[in-house]
Each structure stands twice: as C-alpha cells, then as structure tokens.
Scaffold this motif. Structure first.
Motif, PDB file in Angstrom:
ATOM      1  N   SER A  30       0.877  -1.408   0.026  1.00  0.00           N
ATOM      2  CA  SER A  30      -0.075   0.029  -0.128  1.00  0.00           C
ATOM      3  C   SER A  30       0.688   1.253  -0.110  1.00  0.00           C
ATOM      4  O   SER A  30       0.358   2.176  -0.661  1.00  0.00           O
ATOM      5  CB  SER A  30      -0.922   0.000   1.217  1.00  0.00           C
ATOM      6  OG  SER A  30      -0.239   0.051   2.503  1.00  0.00           O
ATOM      7  N   GLY A  34       0.575   3.453  -3.301  1.00  0.00           N
ATOM      8  CA  GLY A  34      -0.016   4.686  -3.047  1.00  0.00           C
ATOM      9  C   GLY A  34       0.776   5.825  -3.546  1.00  0.00           C
ATOM     10  O   GLY A  34       0.258   6.898  -3.552  1.00  0.00           O
ATOM     11  N   TRP A  42      -5.823   6.149  -3.079  1.00  0.00           N
ATOM     12  CA  TRP A  42      -6.596   4.793  -2.463  1.00  0.00           C
ATOM     13  C   TRP A  42      -6.444   3.740  -3.608  1.00  0.00           C
ATOM     14  O   TRP A  42      -6.392   2.559  -3.057  1.00  0.00           O
ATOM     15  CB  TRP A  42      -7.850   5.256  -2.152  1.00  0.00           C
ATOM     16  CG  TRP A  42      -8.938   5.709  -3.469  1.00  0.00           C
ATOM     17  CD1 TRP A  42      -8.983   6.615  -3.901  1.00  0.00           C
ATOM     18  CD2 TRP A  42      -9.724   4.500  -4.217  1.00  0.00           C
ATOM     19  NE1 TRP A  42     -10.109   6.713  -5.049  1.00  0.00           N
ATOM     20  CE2 TRP A  42     -10.359   5.487  -5.014  1.00  0.00           C
ATOM     21  CE3 TRP A  42      -9.913   3.474  -3.882  1.00  0.00           C
ATOM     22  CZ2 TRP A  42     -11.321   4.764  -6.013  1.00  0.00           C
ATOM     23  CZ3 TRP A  42     -11.096   2.778  -4.945  1.00  0.00           C
ATOM     24  CH2 TRP A  42     -11.675   3.548  -5.860  1.00  0.00           C
ATOM     25  N   ALA A  45      -2.915   2.224  -3.539  1.00  0.00           N
ATOM     26  CA  ALA A  45      -2.513   1.640  -2.296  1.00  0.00           C
ATOM     27  C   ALA A  45      -3.409   0.292  -2.351  1.00  0.00           C
ATOM     28  O   ALA A  45      -2.834  -0.713  -1.905  1.00  0.00           O
ATOM     29  CB  ALA A  45      -3.089   2.530  -0.990  1.00  0.00           C
ATOM     30  N   SER A  46      -4.751   0.346  -2.592  1.00  0.00           N
ATOM     31  CA  SER A  46      -5.244  -1.019  -2.538  1.00  0.00           C
ATOM     32  C   SER A  46      -4.710  -1.938  -3.792  1.00  0.00           C
ATOM     33  O   SER A  46      -4.405  -3.201  -3.327  1.00  0.00           O
ATOM     34  CB  SER A  46      -6.852  -0.736  -3.146  1.00  0.00           C
ATOM     35  OG  SER A  46      -7.350   0.027  -2.162  1.00  0.00           O
ATOM     36  N   ALA A  49      -1.100  -3.262  -2.472  1.00  0.00           N
ATOM     37  CA  ALA A  49      -1.220  -4.290  -1.242  1.00  0.00           C
ATOM     38  C   ALA A  49      -1.814  -5.545  -1.792  1.00  0.00           C
ATOM     39  O   ALA A  49      -1.330  -6.683  -1.387  1.00  0.00           O
ATOM     40  CB  ALA A  49      -2.378  -3.651  -0.131  1.00  0.00           C
TER      41      ALA A  49
END
Length: 95
Positions: A30, A34, A42, A45-46, A49
């Motif tokens: 993330s 990000g 967002w 980051a999603s 991850a």
C-alpha cells in the motif's frame, strides 16, 4: 511431477507466521502503490497491497522472494519492539 520434500523446521524458522508476513506485505504494497502518480492514492494503495500479497502466494522462486521480503519486514519490526522494550526509548523521548 515430483512432490516437494518437507524439511523439518530449523530453530529460527519455528516462529514464522504467514499471516504476519501477509500483513507486512500489505502495508508495504500500500505504501508503494499509493505513491504512483496519475492514479488516485486509494486505488494505488489497494492495488499495491493486493499485488504484493498475491505475489506472495506464488509457489515459485518469485513467490519465495516476496515471502522472504515479508519475513525480513516482520523480523525488523520484532527487533525494533525488543530494542524499545529493553532500552525504553519511547519513554525516554517523552512520548
């Protein structure tokens, strides 16, 4: 195809925890994802991850490399927590 041979865990491998490795890789992914330009933070980051955790599930050398990275992060956090507990650095800093 030959089956993979299971070796007995060595002393330093007994405290290995896949969940902690996946959590550490999620945080790292993330952070990396990000910081991509031109996409919302967002989403990056999603995606980062999810990608790092997904790569850790690969049963190949690349997956081993990503899991090793996660194990190193978990070990670093454990060493920092032990160091803080021994020297009480946070208390001395006034926090």
């Amino acid at each position: 195809a030959a089956s993979r041979q299971k070796f007995p865990a060595e002393e330093d491998e007994r405290d290995y925890n896949n969940i902690l490795v996946f959590v550490a890789l999620g945080f790292l992914g993330s952070t990396v994802g990000g910081s991509f330009p031109l996409i919302p933070t967002w989403m990056g980051a999603s995606g980062g991850a999810g990608a790092f955790v997904f790569f850790a599930t690969w049963p190949t050398a690349q997956g081993d490399l990503v899991r090793t990275l996660g194990m190193r992060i978990v070990t670093l956090v454990r060493v920092l927590l032990d160091l803080n507990q021994e020297l009480r650095l946070v208390n001395k800093a006034g926090a």
